[in-house]
Design an enzyme around this catalytic site. Sequence first.
Site, mmCIF file in Angstrom:
data_model
loop_
_atom_site.group_PDB
_atom_site.id
_atom_site.type_symbol
_atom_site.label_atom_id
_atom_site.label_comp_id
_atom_site.label_asym_id
_atom_site.label_seq_id
_atom_site.Cartn_x
_atom_site.Cartn_y
_atom_site.Cartn_z
ATOM 1 N N ARG A 194 2.220 -2.463 4.578
ATOM 2 C CA ARG A 194 2.623 -4.003 5.180
ATOM 3 C C ARG A 194 3.748 -4.751 4.387
ATOM 4 O O ARG A 194 3.697 -5.906 4.215
ATOM 5 C CB ARG A 194 1.726 -4.888 5.647
ATOM 6 C CG ARG A 194 0.649 -4.457 6.583
ATOM 7 C CD ARG A 194 1.143 -4.151 8.091
ATOM 8 N NE ARG A 194 0.089 -3.953 9.002
ATOM 9 C CZ ARG A 194 -0.082 -2.459 9.484
ATOM 10 N NH1 ARG A 194 0.896 -1.735 8.970
ATOM 11 N NH2 ARG A 194 -0.916 -2.374 10.275
ATOM 12 N N CYS A 203 -4.037 -6.953 14.461
ATOM 13 C CA CYS A 203 -5.221 -7.144 13.205
ATOM 14 C C CYS A 203 -5.059 -8.288 12.380
ATOM 15 O O CYS A 203 -3.951 -8.569 11.674
ATOM 16 C CB CYS A 203 -5.149 -5.727 12.385
ATOM 17 S SG CYS A 203 -5.756 -4.271 13.146
ATOM 18 N N GLU A 256 -4.106 -10.524 7.056
ATOM 19 C CA GLU A 256 -2.726 -9.643 7.478
ATOM 20 C C GLU A 256 -1.675 -10.131 8.095
ATOM 21 O O GLU A 256 -0.482 -10.051 7.471
ATOM 22 C CB GLU A 256 -3.171 -8.371 8.093
ATOM 23 C CG GLU A 256 -2.029 -7.233 8.166
ATOM 24 C CD GLU A 256 -2.461 -5.880 8.846
ATOM 25 O OE1 GLU A 256 -1.758 -5.482 9.836
ATOM 26 O OE2 GLU A 256 -3.506 -5.502 8.359
#
Length: 358
Positions: free
Chosen positions: A227, A276, A346
């Site tokens: 990420r 998520c 996240e």
Amino acid sequence: PGDGEPAERALRAGCQPGDWIVFVGAGDIEAEVERLTESLRAKDKRRGPWQEIAETLRLRLSEGAKVVTEEPLAKKTTLRVGGAARVYVEPASVADLQEVVREVRQRGVSLHLLGRGSNLLIPDAGVEGVVVSLRNPGWETFAVLADGRIRVGAGLRLKNLCGLAAKAGLAGFEFLEGIPGNVGGALRMNAGAMGGWMFDVVERIEVLSLTGTRLEYQREDLHVGYRHCQELQDAVALAAVLKPREVSAAEQVGRQIDVYRTKRQESQPREPSAGCIFKNPAGDSAGRLIDAAGLKGRRVGDAEVSPVHGNFIVNRGRASSADVLQLVREVRAGVKAASGIELEPEVLLYGAKWEDEL
């Protein structure tokens, strides 16, 4: 009735410059009118510099660009919560974008990039800065190059990228089909699904630095991870050249897309979400930890930990950002108590910092 807060929220959301407000009532309505008008005047005073920035950009950008103040952002996100941008811009060209970057830099205000609004949470108070979105059609380009590579604009939706690549018989991008974002966001976050990652298919990227300089990076020169793409933390993705895995029949590529789509639909919730919420800790799954802690179905207001997948917080209709933030705190505390593991978010807390909220 009450303390007037519902009326004030409605006026803040619905009033535009030049509107008239008529008050009708009895009792202490005069005191309420005075309180409300003072509150609205204070808000206008705060907006003054932003209005000036917007007016400057309107003069400098091309006719096809969009520049507005107090633009609601909730409907531009997949979670459907959050407040407005003080200034919102959709540049129509690289030259427009360079003007925005220069103005932001000169004014000393913050610049925030908004793709298709996935993987982020916008605070209810909105964003104190200039929000830039590459939603103008000029950024949604797709071209097959002579060597078989494809060049795509940063504003191209991943779903469209997959469909166009499949039609051209180019395989290797199918895993991106279900990610609700665009190319620029996928590059910035190194988006991944179904075992694949965005930078698995990248050959080079074109970016604009926050000083207004156009740069180009080869894949081997980029620092990417989970990420994360370091070179895009302080730059705007403009375009990318991608390499297909192989040339294949369009029907075969389409069948693989269908397989991934079905798998996603069976394992993820259909309600609005940001994807998520938490990062997977090393060697484990955030969803498994949340499930094991008995937190599926936990709810704050209309924000709920999805019964389908524990690492998704869904909006059941009228959730606020505050609801989501409180639920994030409760889930973290529940998992910490059950397993000793402290989950890290996240999703991006847009225009704010998680450390100030957790």
